[in-house]
Every structure is written in C-alpha cells, then in structure tokens.
Design a protein around this motif. Structure first.
Motif, mmCIF file in Angstrom:
data_model
loop_
_atom_site.group_PDB
_atom_site.id
_atom_site.type_symbol
_atom_site.label_atom_id
_atom_site.label_comp_id
_atom_site.label_asym_id
_atom_site.label_seq_id
_atom_site.Cartn_x
_atom_site.Cartn_y
_atom_site.Cartn_z
ATOM 1 N N ILE A 31 0.853 -1.193 0.000
ATOM 2 C CA ILE A 31 0.000 0.000 0.000
ATOM 3 C C ILE A 31 0.885 1.238 0.000
ATOM 4 O O ILE A 31 1.779 1.366 0.831
ATOM 5 N N PHE A 33 0.769 5.380 0.232
ATOM 6 C CA PHE A 33 0.065 6.631 0.488
ATOM 7 C C PHE A 33 0.844 7.717 -0.260
ATOM 8 O O PHE A 33 2.047 7.874 -0.041
ATOM 9 N N ALA A 46 -8.758 5.801 -2.731
ATOM 10 C CA ALA A 46 -8.056 4.512 -2.717
ATOM 11 C C ALA A 46 -8.383 3.738 -3.982
ATOM 12 O O ALA A 46 -9.529 3.725 -4.432
ATOM 13 N N TYR A 62 -2.126 -1.520 -3.697
ATOM 14 C CA TYR A 62 -3.069 -0.403 -3.668
ATOM 15 C C TYR A 62 -2.339 0.916 -3.464
ATOM 16 O O TYR A 62 -1.250 0.966 -2.905
ATOM 17 N N ILE A 64 -3.211 4.978 -2.171
ATOM 18 C CA ILE A 64 -4.161 5.927 -1.602
ATOM 19 C C ILE A 64 -3.650 7.318 -1.949
ATOM 20 O O ILE A 64 -2.606 7.746 -1.457
ATOM 21 N N GLU A 94 -10.124 5.156 4.112
ATOM 22 C CA GLU A 94 -9.591 4.708 2.817
ATOM 23 C C GLU A 94 -9.111 3.258 2.891
ATOM 24 O O GLU A 94 -9.283 2.492 1.936
ATOM 25 N N LEU A 95 -8.548 2.865 4.007
ATOM 26 C CA LEU A 95 -8.139 1.464 4.175
ATOM 27 C C LEU A 95 -9.362 0.551 4.250
ATOM 28 O O LEU A 95 -9.286 -0.626 3.877
ATOM 29 N N VAL A 98 -9.868 -0.431 0.851
ATOM 30 C CA VAL A 98 -8.918 -1.486 0.457
ATOM 31 C C VAL A 98 -9.424 -2.845 0.931
ATOM 32 O O VAL A 98 -9.353 -3.838 0.192
#
Length: 196
Positions: A31, A33, A46, A62, A64, A94-95, A98
């Motif tokens: 992930i 950011f 996201a 992913y 964000i 936002e997570l 995910v």
C-alpha cells in the motif's frame, strides 16, 4: 519502518502506520500513500495500482492518493489543517475501501469502478461500507472525530457537508456501530485475514 510493505510521505507516516495497525489483514499488502493533486471530488482516493489490477486479488497492490489542497467551491482546505487523529480516521476510511477491494476479482473491480462513476446509490453503498469496515476494525473513535471535524469545519461549504451527509455514515450511525461492534471492533475473520 514497522510495516515494510507500506510507503508514505514522512509528514503523514505516523498517521498512516497508526491507521494500518487496525487492519492486521493488510500487514503484508503493498500500500502506497501518495500526495497527488489530481484527486477529484474527494480529499483522498483509494484504488488498486495499475500494475497490479490484473494480478490475483491476493497479490494486488493499492495506492491511496491524497490531495495536499482540496478546493471546495471557493475555499481552499489544506492537509495541514487536519488534526492527527482526524487524519488517522480519514486514512482508516480509505483502508476500509482497500478491505472491500481485496475481496473482489479483477472483473468485479472494473464493474465496481464504472458503477462508482455513474450511480449515486452505489457511491453511497461503497462509502458507507468503508466506514463500516473501519469501525468494525476498532477505528470508531477516529472515524467519529473525522466526521465531526468535516461537518463542523467552518471553511468547508454547506454543499460539501450536504454531500458528506448523503453518501457517508452520520456521527449518530457511527456511534450505533461502535455500540454494535464494541470500541475495539470485532475480531477479524479468517476470510479477512486470507482473501479467497
């Protein structure tokens, strides 16, 4: 870094790591950011990374995207105005997206994205689900602070606040979920820890 698969700008690293700590199922998920001025309509967004969208869902990464400045009508709202707990809650929301995405196949993700562009009912369902994921994982107090900050912030327009009330859970609904799941949330299921 405590989470080797997570990357974030130094200015929000503390909040990103705090938010991810509530999601043990994501500890091995890649992930990123990232600050990005191209985020539309929302302060954060996201999505799967382009290079991983066609991978199996277990191996998907992913990103964000976070806007340093968010223009609402004629007002400029900056990330520097956000208290640490509120930013943690925003990242936690936002997570939650995910967590939702990681259970979906590539084809499902493509249809999911198209529906998000054209269906208000789908947007509402998706955004409320992300809030629910966050509260279920013990982030209720952070999500509540985020909602109250947005709805009480004087530099955000009433039009934007109306948008938030329409598509996201209200503070009262967040409190109901905290009462349902408990302050620390539910224990994650095996399905969450190991997606199919």
């Amino acid at each position: 870094m405590q989470y080797p698969n997570i990357t974030a700008p130094d200015s929000i690293l503390k909040e990103a790591e705090k938010a991810i700590s509530f999601y043990p199922a994501l500890k091995d998920t890649e992930i990123e950011f990232k600050f990005n001025d191209m985020v539309r309509k929302n302060f954060m967004q996201a999505q799967p990374t382009y290079k991983s969208i066609f991978r199996s869902k277990e191996n998907r990464g992913y990103i964000i995207l976070i806007s340093k400045e968010f223009k609402v009508e004629n007002e400029i709202f900056t990330i520097n105005e956000i208290p640490s707990d509120v930013l943690t809650g925003w990242l936690g929301h936002e997570l939650g997206h995910v967590m939702d995405y990681r259970s979906r196949s590539t084809v499902d993700m493509i249809f999911f994205g198209l529906k998000y562009l054209y269906s208000h009912a789908h947007i509402q369902e998706v955004e409320r689900a992300a809030d629910d994921y966050a509260v279920r994982h013990g982030m209720g107090e952070y999500i509540l602070k985020t909602k109250e900050f947005i709805l009480n912030h004087t530099s955000l327009s009433e039009k934007y606040k109306k948008h938030m009330r329409k598509f996201y859970l209200s503070p009262e609904e967040i409190l109901e979920l905290i009462n349902r799941y408990g302050e620390t949330g539910e224990k994650p299921s095996q399905d969450e820890l190991a997606p199919n």
